[in-house]
Motif scaffolding. Structure first.
Motif, PDB file in Angstrom:
ATOM      1  N   UNK A 193       1.014  -1.241  -0.123  1.00 40.76           N
ATOM      2  CA  UNK A 193      -0.205  -0.031  -0.107  1.00 40.76           C
ATOM      3  C   UNK A 193       0.839   1.077  -0.005  1.00 40.76           C
ATOM      4  N   UNK A 194       2.284   1.119  -0.033  1.00 44.56           N
ATOM      5  CA  UNK A 194       2.938   2.149   0.034  1.00 44.56           C
ATOM      6  C   UNK A 194       4.165   2.304  -1.083  1.00 44.56           C
ATOM      7  N   UNK A 195       4.078   3.153  -1.834  1.00 44.32           N
ATOM      8  CA  UNK A 195       5.099   3.112  -3.140  1.00 44.32           C
ATOM      9  C   UNK A 195       6.103   4.293  -2.957  1.00 44.32           C
ATOM     10  N   UNK A 196       7.209   4.087  -3.435  1.00 43.67           N
ATOM     11  CA  UNK A 196       8.227   5.438  -3.234  1.00 43.67           C
ATOM     12  C   UNK A 196       9.141   5.211  -4.317  1.00 43.67           C
ATOM     13  N   UNK A 197       9.036   4.175  -5.558  1.00 41.18           N
ATOM     14  CA  UNK A 197      10.021   4.176  -6.586  1.00 41.18           C
ATOM     15  C   UNK A 197       9.145   3.487  -7.665  1.00 41.18           C
ATOM     16  N   UNK A 198       9.587   4.092  -8.986  1.00 45.69           N
ATOM     17  CA  UNK A 198       8.540   3.499 -10.217  1.00 45.69           C
ATOM     18  C   UNK A 198       9.271   3.583 -11.326  1.00 45.69           C
ATOM     19  N   UNK A 199       9.452   2.628 -12.263  1.00 48.18           N
ATOM     20  CA  UNK A 199      10.154   2.817 -13.486  1.00 48.18           C
ATOM     21  C   UNK A 199       9.307   1.652 -14.416  1.00 48.18           C
ATOM     22  N   UNK A 200       9.527   1.708 -15.780  1.00 45.80           N
ATOM     23  CA  UNK A 200       8.983   0.823 -16.821  1.00 45.80           C
ATOM     24  C   UNK A 200      10.030   0.444 -17.478  1.00 45.80           C
ATOM     25  N   UNK A 201      10.260  -1.042 -17.830  1.00 48.13           N
ATOM     26  CA  UNK A 201      11.057  -1.497 -18.603  1.00 48.13           C
ATOM     27  C   UNK A 201      10.830  -1.368 -20.037  1.00 48.13           C
ATOM     28  N   UNK A 205       7.320  -3.808 -21.036  1.00 49.56           N
ATOM     29  CA  UNK A 205       6.699  -2.683 -20.716  1.00 49.56           C
ATOM     30  C   UNK A 205       6.212  -2.600 -19.127  1.00 49.56           C
ATOM     31  N   UNK A 206       6.771  -3.729 -18.462  1.00 47.91           N
ATOM     32  CA  UNK A 206       6.286  -3.735 -17.114  1.00 47.91           C
ATOM     33  C   UNK A 206       6.424  -2.469 -16.183  1.00 47.91           C
ATOM     34  N   UNK A 207       5.713  -2.237 -15.388  1.00 47.51           N
ATOM     35  CA  UNK A 207       5.840  -1.266 -14.245  1.00 47.51           C
ATOM     36  C   UNK A 207       6.578  -1.754 -13.054  1.00 47.51           C
ATOM     37  N   UNK A 208       7.631  -1.377 -12.789  1.00 48.88           N
ATOM     38  CA  UNK A 208       8.523  -1.915 -11.816  1.00 48.88           C
ATOM     39  C   UNK A 208       8.456  -0.841 -10.591  1.00 48.88           C
ATOM     40  N   UNK A 209       8.112  -1.299  -9.450  1.00 47.91           N
ATOM     41  CA  UNK A 209       7.862  -0.380  -8.158  1.00 47.91           C
ATOM     42  C   UNK A 209       8.470  -0.775  -7.156  1.00 47.91           C
ATOM     43  N   UNK A 210       9.044  -0.143  -6.066  1.00 50.51           N
ATOM     44  CA  UNK A 210       9.376  -0.410  -4.782  1.00 50.51           C
ATOM     45  C   UNK A 210       8.812   0.251  -3.844  1.00 50.51           C
ATOM     46  N   UNK A 211       8.399  -0.528  -2.691  1.00 54.26           N
ATOM     47  CA  UNK A 211       7.610   0.064  -1.633  1.00 54.26           C
ATOM     48  C   UNK A 211       7.978  -0.666  -0.381  1.00 54.26           C
ATOM     49  N   UNK A 212       7.098  -0.592   0.896  1.00 54.34           N
ATOM     50  CA  UNK A 212       7.666  -1.233   2.322  1.00 54.34           C
ATOM     51  C   UNK A 212       7.778  -2.357   2.304  1.00 54.34           C
ATOM     52  N   UNK A 213       6.943  -3.164   1.303  1.00 52.30           N
ATOM     53  CA  UNK A 213       7.088  -4.691   1.331  1.00 52.30           C
ATOM     54  C   UNK A 213       7.916  -5.116   0.540  1.00 52.30           C
ATOM     55  N   UNK A 249      20.944   2.456 -20.682  1.00 54.30           N
ATOM     56  CA  UNK A 249      20.888   0.880 -21.440  1.00 54.30           C
ATOM     57  C   UNK A 249      19.635   0.064 -21.269  1.00 54.30           C
ATOM     58  N   UNK A 250      18.790   0.775 -20.452  1.00 61.87           N
ATOM     59  CA  UNK A 250      17.606  -0.060 -20.097  1.00 61.87           C
ATOM     60  C   UNK A 250      17.717  -0.957 -18.845  1.00 61.87           C
ATOM     61  N   UNK A 251      18.837  -1.117 -18.223  1.00 61.19           N
ATOM     62  CA  UNK A 251      19.028  -1.866 -16.839  1.00 61.19           C
ATOM     63  C   UNK A 251      18.248  -1.111 -15.936  1.00 61.19           C
ATOM     64  N   UNK A 252      17.876  -1.896 -14.975  1.00 62.01           N
ATOM     65  CA  UNK A 252      16.953  -1.556 -13.895  1.00 62.01           C
ATOM     66  C   UNK A 252      17.975  -1.505 -12.428  1.00 62.01           C
ATOM     67  N   UNK A 265      18.820  -7.046 -15.743  1.00 64.00           N
ATOM     68  CA  UNK A 265      19.018  -6.764 -17.074  1.00 64.00           C
ATOM     69  C   UNK A 265      17.549  -7.440 -17.383  1.00 64.00           C
ATOM     70  N   UNK A 266      16.481  -6.821 -17.928  1.00 64.38           N
ATOM     71  CA  UNK A 266      15.371  -7.361 -18.302  1.00 64.38           C
ATOM     72  C   UNK A 266      15.551  -8.358 -19.492  1.00 64.38           C
ATOM     73  N   UNK A 267      16.790  -8.217 -20.296  1.00 67.49           N
ATOM     74  CA  UNK A 267      16.762  -9.050 -21.666  1.00 67.49           C
ATOM     75  C   UNK A 267      17.658 -10.348 -20.954  1.00 67.49           C
ATOM     76  N   UNK A 268      18.133 -10.321 -19.922  1.00 65.74           N
ATOM     77  CA  UNK A 268      18.511 -11.899 -19.387  1.00 65.74           C
ATOM     78  C   UNK A 268      18.077 -12.064 -18.108  1.00 65.74           C
ATOM     79  N   UNK A 269      17.725 -13.402 -17.782  1.00 64.84           N
ATOM     80  CA  UNK A 269      16.908 -13.509 -16.427  1.00 64.84           C
ATOM     81  C   UNK A 269      17.695 -13.260 -15.265  1.00 64.84           C
TER      82      UNK A 269
END
Length: 297
Positions: A193-201, A205-213, A249-252, A265-269
Motif C-alpha cells: 500500500x506504500x510506493x516510493x519508486x517507479x520505472x518501466x522496462x 513494458x512492465x511497471x517496476x515499483x518499490x515500496x515498504x514490502x 541501457x535499459x538496466x534497472x 537486465x530484463x533481456x537476461x533472467x
C-alpha cells in the motif's frame, strides 16, 4: 572515486554532509540538497557554490526538480519555491495555497507539465499561464500521493504512502479520476500500500515499483494491470529497498538496505547484486543505499 564532504580542512564545502536529494540541470550543475540547505557542484570545474542565502537558508531540503525549461523547483519544510536558471529570481508558492505544502516529490511529464505531490495535502498541477498551483481532488483516504510516473502509452500512475497504487486520468471527473490498482501478492500473502519508486522496462513494458514490502512488478498488458508474482529478489535479499532507477541501457537498478545495489537486465533472467566493495574497502562498512541518482551520461 571522488569524495565531496565538509570536514576540518573544508568546513564549508557542503552545507551539510547528510545529503537528502541530488538533481542535475541542463547547465551541467548538480544541485545537492542537504539536512541544512543546498548548494550546487559544477561538473566541469568541480567547484561547489553554497546557495544558503535568500529564501532558502538552513532548512532541510525535501526535493529538487530541474525542469526542461531550466527552472529549479525546491521543496523544503513547508515551502515550495521556483527559481529561474540563473538563481536570481524566484517565486514562493507556499503562500498561494490554502493547504500546507510538504513536498513528497515533483514530477515533469512529457509535455513539460509540473506536478507536485504533497504529504497529506494532495496533488497539484502548476498552471504556467496563471503562475499558480491548481489542486486536484483527494486521492485515497489520506490524500498522500508520494510518486508519479507516466508510462510509454502516456498513462499516469500515482503511488501513495499508505493508500496503494492508482491509475490517474487528469481529464476525468472527480469520481473517475483515480482508479485503484490491486497490489496483492499471492506469494507474499500481503498487499503493498506504500510506493516510493517507479520505472518501466523497455522490453516487456512492465511497471517496476518499490515500496515498504519490497519489489512489485505490474504487467500492464491485456485486461488491466496485474502483479507478476514470478518476478522477485526476495530469496536473494532482505527485501528492504530504498529506490529504483533505469539507466540509458535499459538496466534497472534497485537500492537495497545493507546489501548494496541490485541490477536487473530484463533481456537476461539473472538478477545481479553489486555489493559496492570499493566503498566498503574505503569506509569499512557495508553500503546502506538511501538514495540513487542517474546523471545525463
Amino acid at each position: 572515486l571522488l569524495s565531496f564532504r565538509s570536514d576540518f580542512n573544508n568546513r564549508m564545502l557542503l552545507t551539510n554532509n547528510e545529503i537528502k536529494f541530488i538533481a542535475e540541470d541542463n547547465r551541467n550543475r548538480l544541485f545537492i540538497g542537504t539536512q541544512r540547505g543546498w548548494c550546487y557542484l559544477d561538473k566541469t570545474t568541480y567547484e561547489i557554490k553554497n546557495l544558503n542565502e535568500g529564501p532558502v537558508t538552513t532548512e532541510t531540503i525535501r526535493y529538487i526538480k530541474c525542469t526542461q525549461q531550466g527552472d529549479i523547483w525546491v521543496g523544503y519544510d513547508d515551502k515550495l519555491i521556483r527559481f529561474n536558471s540563473d538563481l536570481d529570481r524566484y517565486v514562493d508558492y507556499s503562500a498561494k495555497t490554502t493547504h500546507p505544502i510538504y513536498v513528497n516529490s515533483i514530477y515533469e511529464d512529457r509535455d513539460g507539465t509540473i506536478w507536485i505531490l504533497n504529504w497529506n495535502s494532495g496533488l497539484y498541477k502548476y498552471d504556467v499561464e496563471r503562475d499558480a498551483l491548481v489542486r486536484y481532488p483527494k486521492i485515497g483516504k489520506t490524500d498522500n500521493p508520494f510518486i508519479m510516473f507516466q508510462d510509454k502509452e502516456g498513462r499516469y500512475w500515482i503511488g501513495t504512502w499508505g493508500d496503494g497504487l492508482y491509475l490517474f486520468n487528469p481529464h476525468a471527473g472527480a469520481a473517475g479520476m483515480y482508479t485503484p490498482v490491486s497490489a496483492y501478492h499471492k506469494t507474499r500473502k500481503q498487499t503493498e500500500d506504500t510506493f516510493f519508486g517507479m520505472v518501466q522496462d523497455d522490453v516487456f513494458g512492465y511497471l517496476w515499483t518499490v515500496g515498504l514490502t519490497g519489489l512489485s512488478v505490474f504487467d500492464l498488458s491485456g485486461a488491466g494491470p496485474r502483479i507478476k508474482d514470478d518476478i522477485s529478489v526476495r530469496n536473494e535479499s532482505n527485501n528492504v529497498f530504498s529506490g529504483i532507477l533505469k539507466d540509458k541501457e535499459g538496466n534497472i537498478w534497485i537500492g537495497s538496505s545493507n546489501e548494496g545495489v541490485y541490477m536487473i537486465d530484463v533481456r537476461r533472467p539473472p538478477i545481479e547484486n553489486y555489493p559496492l566493495l570499493a566503498i566498503k574497502d574505503l569506509s569499512g562498512f557495508t553500503p546502506n543505499i538511501n538514495m540513487m541518482y542517474k546523471d545525463y551520461e
